[in-house]
Design an enzyme around this catalytic site. Structure first.
Site, PDB file in Angstrom:
ATOM      1  N   LYS A  35       1.951   3.739   3.279  1.00 53.59           N
ATOM      2  CA  LYS A  35       0.634   3.735   3.899  1.00 53.59           C
ATOM      3  C   LYS A  35      -0.321   4.518   3.017  1.00 53.59           C
ATOM      4  CE  LYS A  35      -1.823   4.336   8.235  1.00 53.59           C
ATOM      5  NZ  LYS A  35      -1.694   4.521   9.689  1.00 53.59           N
ATOM      6  N   VAL A  57      -0.953  -0.460   5.502  1.00 55.84           N
ATOM      7  CA  VAL A  57       0.489  -0.280   5.348  1.00 55.84           C
ATOM      8  C   VAL A  57       1.061  -1.472   4.579  1.00 55.84           C
ATOM      9  CG1 VAL A  57       2.686   0.111   6.510  1.00 55.84           C
ATOM     10  CG2 VAL A  57       0.579   0.980   7.523  1.00 55.84           C
ATOM     11  N   MET A  70      -8.055   3.467   9.476  1.00 57.20           N
ATOM     12  CA  MET A  70      -7.842   4.586   8.581  1.00 57.20           C
ATOM     13  C   MET A  70      -7.096   4.208   7.309  1.00 57.20           C
ATOM     14  SD  MET A  70      -5.440   7.841   8.591  1.00 57.20           S
ATOM     15  CE  MET A  70      -4.259   6.567   8.336  1.00 57.20           C
ATOM     16  N   GLY A  71      -6.196   3.274   7.363  1.00 54.10           N
ATOM     17  CA  GLY A  71      -5.387   2.975   6.195  1.00 54.10           C
ATOM     18  C   GLY A  71      -4.716   1.622   6.288  1.00 54.10           C
ATOM     19  N   ASP A 131      -0.227   9.418  20.059  1.00 51.44           N
ATOM     20  CA  ASP A 131      -0.549   7.979  20.069  1.00 51.44           C
ATOM     21  C   ASP A 131       0.710   7.158  20.308  1.00 51.44           C
ATOM     22  OD1 ASP A 131      -2.367   5.908  20.027  1.00 51.44           O
ATOM     23  OD2 ASP A 131      -2.239   5.593  17.872  1.00 51.44           O
ATOM     24  N   ILE A 149       1.720  -5.249   5.668  1.00 52.03           N
ATOM     25  CA  ILE A 149       2.362  -5.453   6.975  1.00 52.03           C
ATOM     26  C   ILE A 149       1.581  -4.809   8.106  1.00 52.03           C
ATOM     27  CG2 ILE A 149       4.690  -5.729   6.062  1.00 52.03           C
ATOM     28  CD1 ILE A 149       5.237  -2.822   6.611  1.00 52.03           C
ATOM     29  N   GLY A 150       0.475  -4.146   7.796  1.00 53.58           N
ATOM     30  CA  GLY A 150      -0.327  -3.537   8.855  1.00 53.58           C
ATOM     31  C   GLY A 150      -1.618  -2.975   8.288  1.00 53.58           C
ATOM     32  N   GLU A 151      -2.650  -2.904   9.162  1.00 56.72           N
ATOM     33  CA  GLU A 151      -3.931  -2.344   8.721  1.00 56.72           C
ATOM     34  C   GLU A 151      -4.663  -1.784   9.924  1.00 56.72           C
ATOM     35  OE1 GLU A 151      -7.911  -3.514   6.132  1.00 56.72           O
ATOM     36  OE2 GLU A 151      -6.541  -5.078   6.818  1.00 56.72           O
ATOM     37  N   GLY A 152      -5.289  -0.636   9.740  1.00 56.44           N
ATOM     38  CA  GLY A 152      -6.096  -0.019  10.780  1.00 56.44           C
ATOM     39  C   GLY A 152      -7.374   0.512  10.188  1.00 56.44           C
TER      40      GLY A 152
END
Length: 580
Positions: A109, A93, A90-91, A202, A85-88
């Protein structure tokens, strides 16, 4: 920019054409530097591709290899990954399902490979301990943490099925007032984190999700402490340099964050980011144009954030022209009314939160929320426009060279006139000062008296409205419907919040004490009707003590005696209900 900074910034730009344009600008015709940087970038990319797979002919035991990244279906401890459901940077999710000891959906995460150094893991563990201390209804709870089989840290949080706060507000066409009401619990959540020693660093719409519970929107703050724990990139918009790091998202970053190493960050940095968020909720855009920031060189981006003054929200709306009708429609308001609504007190509140000098911002997130509540209750706000002296000082700082040059010319002219006009100038100046002082004092007294009367009348009108609405709520909702539904309960709880604001009123004068006493009494009545007898008991005791002091000081005022009698009567009922 240093060679190292240019290299890192170029590596952050994945598009080849964009990278070439950046190098053209950053190298400024320095062919030797340009060639060296291109070789370094090419070498880095070759090393990256080499590390993704072993060299030809090398046999590797599959049982000794840990997966580089997880995917749906993978199990991490008691958690089965269902969907990314998410990605950046650093990691990643995932939505995951916990199998034991309870079965539930969570957000997991996991830190990527390359982030799992001893120092990062130690800081991650320390941050996790701090996160477990937080317990607030508007903060997504941290449920668990650990390491994967390959030794990479992960943590598990409450799964929030919501939308970024700006997207939710726009899709549901929330009015400016509804947006302000939605931001208040976000500020309170950030204040809770600050009290636990955690600075978010943030704050942005994607880190504040809004989900509906019992048909009521509830904001949830997510991603606490991760940037601080890892000192690395959260998204492609979060930057770092080799000499230090720039942690945060550019559009929401405070001036003190826009510095390498960020050694001097405190809770007021989050207050600034909350101000940016309110700016966007009101105007549909951030204070600094996204396109301009992203197209600027690295140092220029940071300079803009640190030094340039953004336009007031009402000014941004006035300058929107073609987009103003759609912005207003998303806020369920007519274009002309929206600009007029924002101009004045809302401008002051936002710009106080966005002060470059953090000593001029709100001291706390709660202070910011309190001023928003004062605006919603039609009370005088603490924020006010900057003084002429302060604006002059800022102008001189921005235009130091021009001011010095102009001052020297003006000084030469003045010196030529001093010899012949000093006596007359002194006399005229003293007379003008005396006249101006007298006029100013009289005007200030008139303004102060008018403001005081206006505030007292507004407060009296507000109290009358709240008394009527509270009596009506208790009579209609409680008397005829003992079992409250969600809408009735929400209505009572909103009324309760308003009275709590009056109960928190400051001041030792008779008027303040009387309003505070009534506030506690009304809060107690509402808690009692909502079935919270223990909370009602505490509020009745507080109201009783305040009314006792008022009756002792002003025995002839029946209003105070009636309030004391009501408190004593209800305390007796509470004692009996609680079995005391």
């Amino acid at each position: 920019m240093s060679e190292q900074e240019i290299y890192i910034e170029a590596m952050n730009r994945r598009d080849p054409a964009e990278r070439r344009r950046f190098l053209d600008e950053a190298c400024s015709g320095n062919a030797v530097l340009r060639e060296r940087l291109e070789k370094l970038i090419q070498h880095a990319e070759e090393v990256g591709s080499f590390l993704e797979s072993p060299p030809p002919g090398v046999c590797v035991d599959p049982t000794d290899i840990h997966p580089i990244s997880e995917m749906p279906g993978t199990r991490i401890g008691p958690y089965k990954l269902l969907e990314q459901i998410g990605e950046g940077g650093m990691g990643t999710v995932f939505m995951a399902e916990q199998q034991e000891p309870v079965k539930r959906r969570v957000a997991l995460k996991v830190i990527k490979l390359g982030m799992d150094t001893r120092q990062v893991i130690a800081r991650f563990e320390a941050e996790r301990q701090a996160l477990t201390l937080m317990d607030h209804p508007n903060i997504a709870k941290v449920l668990d943490a650990g390491t994967t089989d390959s030794g990479r840290p992960y943590f598990v949080m409450e799964l929030v099925k919501g939308q970024p706060i700006t997207q939710y507000c726009d899709e549901h066409r929330l009015s400016p007032r509804q947006r302000l009401e939605l931001l208040i619990p976000v500020c309170q959540a950030i204040q809770h984190a600050h009290q636990k020693g955690i600075i978010h660093r943030d704050i942005k719409p994607t880190n504040i999700l809004v989900a509906e519970y019992d048909e009521q929107p509830v904001p949830k703050v997510i991603d606490f402490g991760v940037a601080k724990a890892t000192s690395q990139t959260l998204t492609e918009k979060t930057m770092f340099t080799g000499l230090g790091q720039i942690v945060g998202t550019l559009e929401y970053m405070s001036p003190e964050q826009a510095k390498v190493n960020q050694l001097d960050i405190d809770t007021r940095s989050d207050v600034y980011s909350l101000g940016v968020l309110l700016y966007e909720l009101l105007t549909g855009s951030t204070p600094f144009d996204r396109k301009r920031l992203r197209s600027a060189a690295f140092d220029e981006m940071l300079r803009i954030i640190r030094e340039e003054e953004p336009p007031k929200p009402s000014t941004r709306l006035s300058d929107s022209h073609d987009s103003l009708p759609s912005i207003s429609a998303q806020r369920h308001t007519e274009p002309a009314k929206l600009t007029k609504l924002v101009r004045g007190e809302l401008d002051w509140i936002v710009m106080k939160a966005l002060e470059k000098d953090r000593n001029r911002r709100y001291e706390t997130a709660n202070g910011f929320a309190s001023d928003i509540q004062r605006y919603l209750f039609d009370e005088p706000v603490q924020a006010c426009p900057p003084s002429a002296t302060y604006q002059l000082r800022k102008f001189v700082k921005r235009n130091r060279a021009q001011v010095i040059a102009g001052g020297m010319v003006a000084g030469a002219m003045v010196l030529g006139l001093i010899g012949t006009s000093i006596g007359m100038a002194w006399a005229l100046n003293e007379k003008a000062k005396a006249t101006a002082s007298a006029v100013s004092e009289a005007a200030q007294r008139q303004v102060a008296d008018a403001q005081k009367k206006k505030a007292e009348q507004a407060e009296a009108d507000t109290l009358a409205d709240y008394r009527a609405s509270t009596d009506d709520a208790i009579e209609k909702l409680i008397g005829s419907k003992p079992n409250l539904g969600p809408q009735e309960r929400a209505y009572l709880e909103k009324t309760l919040t308003r009275w709590q604001a009056f109960a928190a009123r400051q001041g030792d004068d008779e008027r303040s004490q009387a309003i505070r006493a009534e506030g506690h009494l009304r809060v107690a009545d509402l808690w009692q009707q909502l079935g919270q007898r223990d909370k009602a008991f505490v509020e009745y005791e507080t109201a009783r003590d305040l009314y006792k002091k008022l009756v002792a000081a002003y025995p002839a005022i029946s209003e105070y005696q009636n309030g004391l009698a009501a408190c004593l009567l209800n305390l007796g009922v509470q004692f009996e209900a609680l079995g005391q």
